[in-house]
Structure formats: structure tokens, C-alpha cells
Write an enzyme that holds these catalytic residues in place. Structure first.
Site: not given
Length: 563
Positions: A140-141, A218
Site C-alpha cells: 500500500g505504498g 510490494s
């Protein structure tokens, strides 16, 4: 008056005890919708039941169990504190509060402490067993994400216990000024205390505290790598890591401009003297959650080096050189893993230049590289690999789309993942397994949460599409379900045995050198030998026209391999 208050409190306590006893009795009835479990030293938790996606096995879910006190008030920007025991029982039949992010804050603001979000979900099929634990760190960055986005109904088909924690994100998780007021890497400290909670309590839920696999995607992959290398993580309980589409060795994995960033946010909060640590910390500590989120909404966050607590005491590459734990790793990326970055750059160009076609291909490509590493020229080797001289000097952006996607995939995801695998292989401590997801299914995560209609390209096998097949967020068709079942079997067998296996499929082989072997995940699982071909997979794909929207040049292009 005082006596009346005491009587009321005692009556409430007795009622709570009666309800707890009643629910405890009910939880042993086969068709009861609840299950009550006692976490020793913490309290009773009330869970519920659900069913696995394919075989319809019943499993237990305990959602929103607090593992730390609310990091609010004087605890904001500080290391988390273990949760105090509670009386009566804790209702874990619903998801806990998500950590503050713009998308997760209720409108209107709602009641309660918005920062009281350090909770986790536990999913299990049996309590009186010892099964391997999978601990999932979402992406989610570093500024978004929540445990409720990752339902377990695929993974829990297999005999594992799944834990998904919420942790601080955005400024509240990463604020740093090299001072005791803003010590940095709070989100990683949250995960480390959640792992301690698992070591102490997961046996109550049928999990083996000595067989934990940390899995991240991620930003979560970067955080998983940071946990692996951090001297504060107790690796005696952790047997393996699954690191998906990300690497702690990526340029984007470390924030090197934290000072300028935090002063910008301080200014956005209309505070003065933002260059002074005391005033800056006072500003951030006194600001409301919603104001902090608004003030930092255009910022990108990530871990920092040399935080006050020593979570990442030096550069990740230096930590990797000192790493000596024999931990197996499964790592990889998706076919078009960087297409999201092309979309980000496309939008940025449109803000300053109305017509992208006025730029040469080389200018757009150099701007794409500049997002990640602040260089102003395209690497000569990468340029020759992906672009012809004629294409670079042209304005034919549609023809360059496959090369842009390969370029972004290399820079953002593929090279950092391969670099991480390379250093592990060089040490030879434990097997390293590499995969690529090459399957393009019915659904995509391209444009998740925003419209993509204005882009002249598709996302392909997009970043985080692998999660479509591991977590039950979408209803899958027959073909997608087969891919999902294969991925679940590979991931969970690795967590259980340390070796990814398929009941019906090829023997999975660990990497022998930097080129492979590696696992290609498509409708069928294939073992391939030269991963360097994945660097030009879009550019050299006979079906690359599928990445380009409304491209008349390719309308008559036919291939039996394209469907």
C-alpha cells in the site's frame, strides 16, 4: 451514592461473567456461530466461523485482536507497548479499526480513538494442533492498507494458520528526525511486537510458534526484507520468507529525504519554526489525525536508516552482507510489475504538459527513470535492451508502451528482487526460490481505487495481481481458480516444508545461479532457466499489442498464442 455505584459495577461484572460462561458453553456446540478462546495472560476472545472457498471446510476467524496499546496521545510516534489484559471477553467477530489513512477514515469522522488500530486477525481450522504460521504484511505504498482487504478463504484451504496484522502507516508510522520525539520506523516496531505476540500466543490458536513464515507484497515485501535483516527481529522463530514484488534493496525502499518531507508536512499544518526539532515535534503531536492525513496526502513514505531504536541501524545492503541466518526465501514478481509506475509518470507529465506527444520517447523514458533514482539519463545498457535509436528519437509513444512497461518493471521491481536473490545465493545459507507470475486472468489490480480509462495502455499482469489468487477478494472463473489453487499450494507448501511443491506439476527447483531456475506461473506451472528474458518480456512478447489501447496499427495482428 458511592455504595450504589459499587453495586452497579458489581452487577455489571457479574453479568459479564454470566455472558462469558454462557458463550463458553455455546462455543462447544457444533452448530454454534461463535467460538470462545482464552488467551493466557490477556483474556477471552470471541470468534466466529466461515468456510474455505473450494472445499467448504469450516474455519475459525478471530479478527481485530489488539496486540498493543493505542499509539495515541503521548504514545504517538513511539515504540508500541504490549496490550494490557482485558476483563470479560473481547469481541473478535468483526474486523478491528484500520490504521489511519485517507481512505479508511470514516466520514463523518466517527467516534473513538482513530489511532487505536494495532490489532491482528487470526484464521485457523483447529485449536489443538501445531500448524505452521503465515504472517502477512500488506503493501500500500507505506501509506495505505488494512487487514480487512485480505480475506483468508483461499490460503486457509491448506493446513496453516494465517495472521494478518494492522500496523501504523503514513506519517504516523514513519515520521523521523533522528530525535527521541520522532524516532522513525514505528511501523516496523509494530510488526516486531506483533511477532512477539505470535510467539507467545499463537499456540492457543493451533499455530506453531517455532514455524513462522513472514510474507509480504510490494511495500510489505520491503518491510518483510527489513524484518529479515533487522537485529531486533527474533529469527529463531522464523523459518522462511515470501517476498513478493518488492525488495528492501530497492531505491524506493528507503526514505533519504525525510527531513525536507517532514518540514513540508509541518508547513502544511500551518505551524511555525518547522526547522526546529522541538517545535516540529510539538506541531505533529498536537495535530488531529484528519489534519495529519490531509497535510501529508501528497507524500511518499518508506523506512529510514539509522532510526533511534536500531530497527535498521545501517544500509540494507550492509546488513545483508552481515546476515548469517539460514532462512529459505521464495521471491518474485509479476510479468508487467512496473505498469503502475508508467501510469504515475503519465499523470505527472499531463500536469505540466498537456500533450505527451510533444515529448520524444527518450524524454518520457528518462522521466520514468527519474521517478525512482533521480538520474536524468537513461542507462545505456537498458536503452539498447529495450529501445531502438529510431524509437528513442521519435514521438511514437504508443509503439514505445511495451518498452516503457519493461523499463519501469526493471527499475522498480525486477532488478531489486533479483539483486536481493543474488546476495542470498552468494551466501549459500539456504535455498532461494524465484517465481514470475505470467498469467493474465479475468481481474486486474490495475487502477484499483481509481479510473484508468484515460491511459492509452493496459496494466497487463499488473503489480499485486498475485494477491488476486492468494486472497479471496474476487469471485474467480474456472481457469483463474486453477491458477489460484496452484499458487496456494506452492505458497503454503513452502510455508509448511520450506520447499514449494505441486501435487500435479513439475518438481520445483531452487536457484542455482543468478539466472535460475525459476518458476513461471501461468495456466500451467513451468520451470524455466534464464530469468534475464523476463527483463524484456513485454518488448519481445508476440502479444504485446494487448498492452496498447485503441491501436489501429495492430488491429490485424493475429497470433495463436494470444487469447
Amino acid at each position: 451514592m458511592k455504595l450504589a455505584i459499587v453495586i452497579i459495577l458489581l452487577a455489571f461484572l457479574n453479568l459479564s461473567l454470566v455472558v462469558t460462561f454462557y458463550l463458553l458453553k455455546l462455543s462447544h456446540i457444533r452448530h454454534c456461530p461463535w467460538i470462545l478462546v482464552n488467551i493466557k495472560g490477556q483474556g477471552w476472545v470471541l470468534g466466529s466461523y466461515d468456510f474455505t472457498a473450494w472445499s467448504k471446510q469450516r474455519f475459525m476467524q478471530f479478527r481485530g485482536i489488539p496486540y498493543a496499546e493505542a499509539p495515541s496521545g503521548p504514545k504517538r510516534f513511539k515504540a508500541p507497548v504490549p496490550k494490557r489484559p482485558w476483563t470479560s471477553f473481547f469481541d473478535a467477530t468483526k474486523y478491528g479499526r484500520s490504521c489511519p489513512a485517507l481512505r479508511s477514515i470514516p466520514q463523518p469522522l466517527g467516534k473513538g480513538d482513530l489511532e487505536d488500530c494495532l490489532n491482528l486477525c487470526v484464521y485457523t481450522k483447529k485449536l489443538n494442533v501445531k500448524r505452521p504460521v503465515m504472517f502477512y504484511v500488506y503493501g500500500g505504498g507505506f501509506y495505505n492498507g488494512t487487514a480487512s482487504d485480505f480475506p483468508p478463504n483461499f490460503l486457509i484451504e491448506k493446513d496453516i494458520v494465517l495472521v494478518v496484522p494492522n500496523f501504523r502507516i503514513g506519517l504516523l508510522g514513519w515520521a523521523f528526525t533522528k530525535s527521541k520525539e520522532l524516532p522513525g520506523n514505528m511501523a516496523l516496531l509494530d510488526l516486531q511486537i506483533a511477532l512477539v505476540w505470535i510467539e507467545q500466543n499463537i499456540a492457543t490458536f493451533g499455530g506453531d510458534p517455532h514455524t513462522i513464515t513472514i510474507m509480504g507484497q510490494s511495500g510489505g515485501a520491503c518491510m518483510a526484507g527489513a524484518l529479515m535483516l533487522s537485529p531486533l527481529t527474533n529469527l529463531n522463530h522464523i523459518k522462511r520468507f515470501i517476498i513478493m514484488s518488492g525488495s528492501v534493496l530497492s531505491n524506493w525502499a528507503i526514505n533519504r529525504n525525510y527531513r525536507q518531507q517532514i518540514e513540508r508536512i509541518c508547513g502544511n499544518l500551518n505551524c511555525s519554526f518547522c526547522s526546529d526539532d522541538k517545535y516540529l515535534a510539538s506541531c505533529l503531536n498536537s495535530a488531529g489525525v484528519k489534519h495529519i492525513l490531509e497535510a501529508s496526502k501528497n507524500e511518499f513514505f518508506s523506512p529510514v536508516v539509522d532510526d533511534l531504536y536500531g530497527v535498521i541501524p545501517k544500509e540494507p545492503l550492509a546488513l545483508m552482507k552481515d546476515f548469517t541466518q539460514p532462512i529459505s526465501v521464495l521471491t518474485g514478481f509479476t510479468k508487467h510489475d512496473g505498469s503502475f509506475a508508467v501510469a504515475i509518470h503519465y499523470d505527472e507529465v499531463h500536469k505540466t504538459q498537456l500533450n505527451v506527444s510533444d515529448m520524444r520517447v527518450q524524454e518520457f523514458a528518462e522521466g520514468l527513470v527519474n521517478i525512482i533514482n533521480n538520474q536524468v539519463r537513461l542507462s545505456e545498457n537498458v536503452s539498447k535492451l529495450l529501445f531502438s535509436p529510431q524509437l528513442l528519437s521519435s514521438h511514437n509513444h504508443k509503439m514505445a508502451i511495451p518498452a516503457y512497461i519493461d523499463l519501469a518493471s526493471i527499475e522498480f521491481m525486477k532488478y531489486p528482487v533479483l539483486l536481493f536473490a543474488h546476495h542470498l545465493l552468494e551466501k549459500g545459507l539456504a535455498p532461494v526460490y524465484l517465481y514470475t507470475l505470467d498469467y493474465e486472468g479475468q481481474h486486474t489490480r490495475f487502477g484499483y481505487g481509481f479510473s484508468t480509462e484515460h491511459y492509452p495502455f493496459n496494466g497487463g499482469v499488473h503489480h499485486s495481481d498475485d494477491n488476486l489468487y492468494l486472497f479471496s477478494t474476487h469471485s474467480l472463473n474456472k481457469r483463474d481458480t486453477k491458477v489460484s489453487q496452484n499458487m496456494v499450494e506452492l505458497w503454503t507448501s513452502f510455508a509448511i516444508t520450506g520447499i514449494p511443491k505441486l501435487h500435479c506439476g513439475p518438481k520445483i527447483v531452487s536457484m542455482q545461479d543468478d539466472l535460475g531456475p525459476y518458476i513461471s506461473i501461468n495456466q500451467k506451472i513451468i520451470i524455466k532457466s534464464n530469468v534475464s528474458k523476463e527483463l524484456t518480456v513485454a518488448t519481445k512478447d508476440p502479444c504485446k499489442h494487448k498492452l496498447i489501447r485503441s491501436n489501429k496499427r495492430f488491429l490485424n495482428f493475429k497470433s495463436p498464442k494470444c487469447f
